[in-house]
Write an enzyme that holds these catalytic residues in place. Structure first.
Site, PDB file in Angstrom:
ATOM      1  N   ASP A 105       0.836  -1.195   0.000  1.00  0.00           N
ATOM      2  CA  ASP A 105       0.000   0.000   0.000  1.00  0.00           C
ATOM      3  C   ASP A 105       0.875   1.252   0.000  1.00  0.00           C
ATOM      4  O   ASP A 105       2.047   1.209   0.398  1.00  0.00           O
ATOM      5  CB  ASP A 105      -0.914   0.019   1.232  1.00  0.00           C
ATOM      6  CG  ASP A 105      -1.989  -1.052   1.172  1.00  0.00           C
ATOM      7  OD1 ASP A 105      -2.271  -1.555   0.066  1.00  0.00           O
ATOM      8  OD2 ASP A 105      -2.526  -1.401   2.242  1.00  0.00           O
ATOM      9  N   ARG A 106       0.286   2.362  -0.391  1.00  0.00           N
ATOM     10  CA  ARG A 106       1.035   3.616  -0.478  1.00  0.00           C
ATOM     11  C   ARG A 106       1.704   3.967   0.849  1.00  0.00           C
ATOM     12  O   ARG A 106       2.869   4.377   0.890  1.00  0.00           O
ATOM     13  CB  ARG A 106       0.096   4.760  -0.896  1.00  0.00           C
ATOM     14  CG  ARG A 106       0.786   6.128  -0.950  1.00  0.00           C
ATOM     15  CD  ARG A 106      -0.170   7.196  -1.430  1.00  0.00           C
ATOM     16  NE  ARG A 106      -1.225   7.460  -0.488  1.00  0.00           N
ATOM     17  CZ  ARG A 106      -1.145   8.326   0.515  1.00  0.00           C
ATOM     18  NH1 ARG A 106      -0.017   8.995   0.733  1.00  0.00           N
ATOM     19  NH2 ARG A 106      -2.170   8.527   1.320  1.00  0.00           N
TER      20      ARG A 106
END
Length: 452
Positions: free
Chosen positions: A181-182
């Site tokens: 995920d970011r």
């Protein structure tokens, strides 16, 4: 090859005839592909100078028969409705390469909608993408937190793929083999060729690769190996929200506390004692995490269910969304229904004050210094787009780190250093590295022999 009769003799084209030839619409291609990429570093952030960009999308099934402006108002809410109406009227939004006579144009199956705009990307951390290992087939990187892997949403050049391309050449094509995920940092694999990328991706898919994450969670996590077998259900695809549910997908994680550090806050007032900051009095734990399955947000959801959410998680540790118990042991939704949680989260927009996604530090009085990215009240001089402020620390970092990837058969292993937030705080003793995975694997070895 079939031959057809020409309607007129083939020969040099006159100037008059050239002028009659319809030129391709510039709205179908990005007006520019700046190289080198327009990066600049400022105040610890990697920024991208605004540039013009064209989005192209085919008509989706749910768009058929609907008005063009209605589609933008419901599907693309990054900008005000007035912006989209003006963009359609001045030709910045076209259908099949041609301007439409009215914003009420009906969209049909097969239509291509193109939107050319002045693109503003959010800044990301200026920390470099560290290389842990590189050979002829693969690069193992330590991804910084807050940087998305692929271009998506508001991010394009500020992504791992594009940053690495900018460093290695325009024609270089990085091939990510695993996903983060970011907000998650840590070990990632970037293939240099399709064969190598496919080989590792299949190995990960077959669960013969062991992964370890490290997390910083609220409170004093239990001792020993803790196995969470609670299934996970996505309750809102639109918001990407998940929670423990009996009818969800099977999920399994092994947790083990690495260290516990009591609170260093010295003065907690009555006001803060009744707010989100009361969690500071609980201290925090550094927890090792071995995901046996790979569900979306699995570690974040399991830690929340166990009553020890990641301490700075803007969603799963947010009392404005989950209430005072933060979803602990609420597998049936009896404390907070799915509808209540979704409604609270969907109301939290960028224009709200920073306490909606409050960033937690050791000291209570640090809270008000950490502001979230929100509307600045200013407009872009070129396109009149409302501008955001710089992101706060809670939008650049999640205390969840991909620490280790290793082959279950022992043929290879890559471990990153512990992130700064997992190291002992000043004045306290604690571990600065982790050992092997044997104890965590042993806890699930009988049921999951593939990772043994």
């Amino acid at each position: 090859m079939a031959l057809v009769e020409a309607s007129k003799p083939i020969g040099p084209v006159s100037l008059e005839e050239k002028n009659d030839i319809q030129k391709p619409s510039p709205a179908l291609i990005t007006p520019c592909d700046p190289w080198p990429r327009p990066y600049f570093l400022e105040n610890g952030l990697r920024r991208v100078a605004p540039y013009h960009y064209t989005y192209n999308t085919y008509c989706k099934e749910r768009w058929r028969g609907r008005e063009l402006l209605d589609i933008f108002s419901s599907e693309f809410r990054d900008r005000p409705l007035e912006y989209y109406k003006d963009a359609i009227e001045r030709g910045a939004v076209v259908v099949n390469g041609k301007p439409v006579p009215t914003p009420n144009q009906i969209v049909k199956n097969g239509d291509i909608i193109s939107h050319t705009l002045h693109r503003h990307e959010p800044p990301v951390t200026a920390l470099p993408i560290a290389i842990l290992h590189e050979d002829d087939d693969m690069i193992v990187i330590n991804k910084p937190s807050g940087v998305p892997v692929h271009p998506a949403g508001r991010y394009n050049y500020n992504s791992v793929i594009e940053i690495m391309r900018a460093e290695r050449g325009h024609s270089w094509n990085p091939l990510p083999c695993n996903r983060l995920d970011r907000l998650t940092s840590g070990v990632m694999f970037i293939g240099k060729n399709p064969k190598a990328a496919e080989k590792l991706s299949l190995q990960i898919q077959d669960r013969t690769v062991r992964k370890e994450y490290i997390a910083r969670v609220k409170g004093d996590f239990p001792d020993g190996e803790v196995v969470c077998d609670m299934p996970i259900l996505q309750i809102s695809p639109k918001l990407g929200l998940n929670r423990v549910r009996a009818n969800g997908k099977a999920a399994r994680t092994v947790f083990k506390k690495l260290a516990y550090y009591p609170s260093v806050a010295k003065d907690v007032t009555e006001e803060t004692a009744n707010s989100e900051e009361r969690s500071h009095s609980e201290g925090y734990s550094i927890v090792r995490c071995l995901p046996v399955t790979g569900r979306t947000h699995q570690l974040r959801v399991h830690l929340q269910f166990l009553g020890h959410p990641i301490a700075n998680d803007p969603i799963y540790a947010n009392r404005r969304v989950w209430g005072n118990r933060l979803g602990a042991n609420d597998g049936d939704g009896s404390q907070d229904t799915d509808e209540d949680v979704i409604t609270r989260l969907s109301r939290m927009g960028k224009s709200e004050v920073a306490d909606a996604v409050a960033y937690h530090d050791e000291m209570v009085d640090e809270y008000n210094k950490k502001k979230a990215e929100k509307m600045s009240g200013e407009l872009c001089d070129v396109c009149q787009t409302p501008l955001y402020t710089d992101p706060g620390e809670q939008e650049l970092s999640l205390w969840l780190h991909s620490l280790r990837y290793e082959d279950a058969g022992g043929s290879w292993s890559y471990v990153s250093p512990l992130p700064t937030w997992a190291m002992p705080p000043d004045g306290m003793d604690g571990p600065t590295e982790v050992g092997g995975l044997d104890a965590l694997v042993q806890a699930v070895k009988e049921d999951n022999p593939e990772i043994a």
